[in-house]
Design a protein around this motif. Sequence first.
Motif, PDB file in Angstrom:
ATOM      1  N   ARG A   4      75.411 -16.075  45.030  1.00 14.25           N
ATOM      2  CA  ARG A   4      76.614 -16.924  44.966  1.00 14.25           C
ATOM      3  C   ARG A   4      76.664 -17.891  46.149  1.00 14.25           C
ATOM      4  O   ARG A   4      76.989 -19.065  45.995  1.00 14.25           O
ATOM      5  CB  ARG A   4      77.870 -16.066  44.935  1.00 14.25           C
ATOM      6  N   GLY A   5      76.348 -17.371  47.334  1.00 17.86           N
ATOM      7  CA  GLY A   5      76.331 -18.209  48.528  1.00 17.86           C
ATOM      8  C   GLY A   5      75.297 -19.312  48.440  1.00 17.86           C
ATOM      9  O   GLY A   5      75.547 -20.453  48.817  1.00 17.86           O
ATOM     10  N   LYS A   6      74.122 -18.967  47.934  1.00 14.27           N
ATOM     11  CA  LYS A   6      73.053 -19.964  47.774  1.00 14.27           C
ATOM     12  C   LYS A   6      73.478 -21.059  46.799  1.00 14.27           C
ATOM     13  O   LYS A   6      73.312 -22.251  47.072  1.00 14.27           O
ATOM     14  CB  LYS A   6      71.770 -19.273  47.290  1.00 14.27           C
ATOM     15  N   LEU A   7      74.042 -20.660  45.658  1.00 12.71           N
ATOM     16  CA  LEU A   7      74.473 -21.658  44.668  1.00 12.71           C
ATOM     17  C   LEU A   7      75.591 -22.539  45.211  1.00 12.71           C
ATOM     18  O   LEU A   7      75.592 -23.752  44.993  1.00 12.71           O
ATOM     19  CB  LEU A   7      74.904 -20.982  43.368  1.00 12.71           C
ATOM     20  N   THR A   8      76.522 -21.937  45.932  1.00 15.05           N
ATOM     21  CA  THR A   8      77.627 -22.703  46.492  1.00 15.05           C
ATOM     22  C   THR A   8      77.133 -23.667  47.566  1.00 15.05           C
ATOM     23  O   THR A   8      77.664 -24.770  47.703  1.00 15.05           O
ATOM     24  CB  THR A   8      78.707 -21.762  47.046  1.00 15.05           C
ATOM     25  N   SER A   9      76.094 -23.278  48.308  1.00 19.76           N
ATOM     26  CA  SER A   9      75.558 -24.199  49.321  1.00 19.76           C
ATOM     27  C   SER A   9      74.884 -25.406  48.663  1.00 19.76           C
ATOM     28  O   SER A   9      74.897 -26.503  49.223  1.00 19.76           O
ATOM     29  CB  SER A   9      74.580 -23.472  50.250  1.00 19.76           C
ATOM     30  N   LEU A  10      74.295 -25.213  47.497  1.00 16.21           N
ATOM     31  CA  LEU A  10      73.618 -26.309  46.793  1.00 16.21           C
ATOM     32  C   LEU A  10      74.550 -27.101  45.877  1.00 16.21           C
ATOM     33  O   LEU A  10      74.373 -28.297  45.686  1.00 16.21           O
ATOM     34  CB  LEU A  10      72.450 -25.754  45.973  1.00 16.21           C
ATOM     35  N   PHE A  11      75.498 -26.401  45.269  1.00 17.15           N
ATOM     36  CA  PHE A  11      76.445 -27.004  44.318  1.00 17.15           C
ATOM     37  C   PHE A  11      77.855 -26.566  44.733  1.00 17.15           C
ATOM     38  O   PHE A  11      78.415 -25.636  44.157  1.00 17.15           O
ATOM     39  CB  PHE A  11      76.149 -26.536  42.888  1.00 17.15           C
ATOM     40  N   PRO A  12      78.446 -27.209  45.747  1.00 14.77           N
ATOM     41  CA  PRO A  12      79.690 -26.724  46.354  1.00 14.77           C
ATOM     42  C   PRO A  12      80.862 -26.502  45.390  1.00 14.77           C
ATOM     43  O   PRO A  12      81.672 -25.611  45.614  1.00 14.77           O
ATOM     44  CB  PRO A  12      80.038 -27.809  47.377  1.00 14.77           C
ATOM     45  N   ASP A  13      80.945 -27.261  44.332  1.00 14.76           N
ATOM     46  CA  ASP A  13      82.104 -27.122  43.433  1.00 14.76           C
ATOM     47  C   ASP A  13      81.744 -26.496  42.089  1.00 14.76           C
ATOM     48  O   ASP A  13      82.474 -26.616  41.125  1.00 14.76           O
ATOM     49  CB  ASP A  13      82.774 -28.477  43.220  1.00 14.76           C
ATOM     50  N   VAL A  32      71.569 -28.472  23.275  1.00  7.64           N
ATOM     51  CA  VAL A  32      70.914 -27.216  22.933  1.00  7.64           C
ATOM     52  C   VAL A  32      69.601 -27.545  22.232  1.00  7.64           C
ATOM     53  O   VAL A  32      69.541 -28.423  21.370  1.00  7.64           O
ATOM     54  CB  VAL A  32      71.821 -26.347  22.038  1.00  7.64           C
ATOM     55  N   GLY A  33      68.542 -26.886  22.651  1.00  9.30           N
ATOM     56  CA  GLY A  33      67.213 -27.130  22.088  1.00  9.30           C
ATOM     57  C   GLY A  33      66.343 -28.034  22.943  1.00  9.30           C
ATOM     58  O   GLY A  33      65.136 -28.104  22.738  1.00  9.30           O
ATOM     59  N   ASP A  34      66.948 -28.733  23.913  1.00  9.05           N
ATOM     60  CA  ASP A  34      66.161 -29.599  24.801  1.00  9.05           C
ATOM     61  C   ASP A  34      65.208 -28.768  25.650  1.00  9.05           C
ATOM     62  O   ASP A  34      65.570 -27.689  26.125  1.00  9.05           O
ATOM     63  CB  ASP A  34      67.073 -30.379  25.761  1.00  9.05           C
ATOM     64  N   GLU A  35      64.010 -29.290  25.836  1.00  7.09           N
ATOM     65  CA  GLU A  35      63.060 -28.680  26.762  1.00  7.09           C
ATOM     66  C   GLU A  35      63.296 -29.292  28.132  1.00  7.09           C
ATOM     67  O   GLU A  35      63.345 -30.516  28.262  1.00  7.09           O
ATOM     68  CB  GLU A  35      61.633 -28.929  26.305  1.00  7.09           C
ATOM     69  N   VAL A  36      63.488 -28.440  29.128  1.00  8.49           N
ATOM     70  CA  VAL A  36      63.734 -28.916  30.487  1.00  8.49           C
ATOM     71  C   VAL A  36      62.884 -28.125  31.470  1.00  8.49           C
ATOM     72  O   VAL A  36      62.563 -26.963  31.243  1.00  8.49           O
ATOM     73  CB  VAL A  36      65.228 -28.822  30.889  1.00  8.49           C
ATOM     74  N   ARG A  37      62.515 -28.797  32.544  1.00  4.64           N
ATOM     75  CA  ARG A  37      61.779 -28.141  33.624  1.00  4.64           C
ATOM     76  C   ARG A  37      62.736 -27.991  34.794  1.00  4.64           C
ATOM     77  O   ARG A  37      63.501 -28.903  35.091  1.00  4.64           O
ATOM     78  CB  ARG A  37      60.583 -28.980  34.039  1.00  4.64           C
ATOM     79  N   GLY A  38      62.688 -26.843  35.436  1.00  2.00           N
ATOM     80  CA  GLY A  38      63.554 -26.604  36.575  1.00  2.00           C
ATOM     81  C   GLY A  38      62.802 -25.919  37.698  1.00  2.00           C
ATOM     82  O   GLY A  38      61.685 -25.439  37.512  1.00  2.00           O
ATOM     83  N   ILE A  39      63.451 -25.881  38.841  1.00  2.37           N
ATOM     84  CA  ILE A  39      62.918 -25.184  40.011  1.00  2.37           C
ATOM     85  C   ILE A  39      63.841 -24.001  40.280  1.00  2.37           C
ATOM     86  O   ILE A  39      65.063 -24.165  40.380  1.00  2.37           O
ATOM     87  CB  ILE A  39      62.884 -26.102  41.254  1.00  2.37           C
ATOM     88  N   VAL A  40      63.264 -22.808  40.391  1.00  2.08           N
ATOM     89  CA  VAL A  40      64.055 -21.608  40.682  1.00  2.08           C
ATOM     90  C   VAL A  40      64.650 -21.747  42.077  1.00  2.08           C
ATOM     91  O   VAL A  40      63.933 -22.003  43.048  1.00  2.08           O
ATOM     92  CB  VAL A  40      63.196 -20.331  40.573  1.00  2.08           C
ATOM     93  N   ILE A  41      65.985 -21.613  42.158  1.00  6.06           N
ATOM     94  CA  ILE A  41      66.668 -21.770  43.442  1.00  6.06           C
ATOM     95  C   ILE A  41      67.172 -20.451  44.011  1.00  6.06           C
ATOM     96  O   ILE A  41      67.386 -20.350  45.215  1.00  6.06           O
ATOM     97  CB  ILE A  41      67.812 -22.807  43.346  1.00  6.06           C
ATOM     98  N   CYS A  42      67.380 -19.451  43.169  1.00  3.93           N
ATOM     99  CA  CYS A  42      67.738 -18.126  43.661  1.00  3.93           C
ATOM    100  C   CYS A  42      67.628 -17.105  42.533  1.00  3.93           C
ATOM    101  O   CYS A  42      67.530 -17.467  41.358  1.00  3.93           O
ATOM    102  CB  CYS A  42      69.116 -18.096  44.306  1.00  3.93           C
ATOM    103  N   ARG A  43      67.640 -15.853  42.943  1.00  2.00           N
ATOM    104  CA  ARG A  43      67.545 -14.743  41.998  1.00  2.00           C
ATOM    105  C   ARG A  43      68.790 -13.879  42.116  1.00  2.00           C
ATOM    106  O   ARG A  43      69.362 -13.753  43.197  1.00  2.00           O
ATOM    107  CB  ARG A  43      66.336 -13.875  42.326  1.00  2.00           C
ATOM    108  N   ALA A  44      69.168 -13.296  41.017  1.00  2.81           N
ATOM    109  CA  ALA A  44      70.264 -12.331  40.997  1.00  2.81           C
ATOM    110  C   ALA A  44      69.764 -11.107  40.234  1.00  2.81           C
ATOM    111  O   ALA A  44      68.685 -11.141  39.636  1.00  2.81           O
ATOM    112  CB  ALA A  44      71.492 -12.934  40.302  1.00  2.81           C
ATOM    113  N   GLN A  45      70.535 -10.043  40.213  1.00  4.47           N
ATOM    114  CA  GLN A  45      70.102  -8.824  39.543  1.00  4.47           C
ATOM    115  C   GLN A  45      69.991  -8.985  38.026  1.00  4.47           C
ATOM    116  O   GLN A  45      69.400  -8.154  37.360  1.00  4.47           O
ATOM    117  CB  GLN A  45      71.010  -7.642  39.906  1.00  4.47           C
ATOM    118  N   PHE A  46      70.501 -10.067  37.474  1.00  4.99           N
ATOM    119  CA  PHE A  46      70.507 -10.275  36.027  1.00  4.99           C
ATOM    120  C   PHE A  46      69.664 -11.456  35.569  1.00  4.99           C
ATOM    121  O   PHE A  46      69.499 -11.690  34.380  1.00  4.99           O
ATOM    122  CB  PHE A  46      71.949 -10.479  35.535  1.00  4.99           C
ATOM    123  N   GLY A  47      69.127 -12.255  36.505  1.00  3.66           N
ATOM    124  CA  GLY A  47      68.327 -13.404  36.114  1.00  3.66           C
ATOM    125  C   GLY A  47      68.026 -14.318  37.283  1.00  3.66           C
ATOM    126  O   GLY A  47      68.276 -13.973  38.435  1.00  3.66           O
TER     127      GLY A  47
END
Length: 119
Positions: A4-13, A32-47
């Motif tokens: 949560r802290g990591k996400l809030t530091s990157l996306f404050p709102d 929905v259905g779009d193919e997108v590329r992303g960069i993993v920014i953090c991990r949580a116990q569920f994903g």
Amino acid sequence: MDWRGKLTSLFPDWLEESGIKRFNNSNHNLKVGDEVRGIVICRAQFGVWADIGVGYPALIHFADFIAPDVKLDGYVGFPEVGESVNTIVNAISPRAEIDLIKKYNFRSIKINKRMGFKI
């Protein structure tokens, strides 16, 4: 720092009404259905959370990485922070929750089948 802290530091709102409104009023053009590329920014116990370039974090649940009958062993086999992932937009909620699923290539599926995973 937890996820949560990591996400809030990157996306404050990202959890605030102003951020949700900003996302819903933006020209992100995600569908929905779009193919997108992303960069993993953090991990949580569920994903893992990824930055897909729309100004809001997107989640890939661990269940979307594996076959349902494969036992999880911590984070083994899941993308590392900083790793690039190819995904498909699975859902976009009115609360700006972006759900992704992992895009598998046929080579990965063949390897997983050979290793005994049911795909």
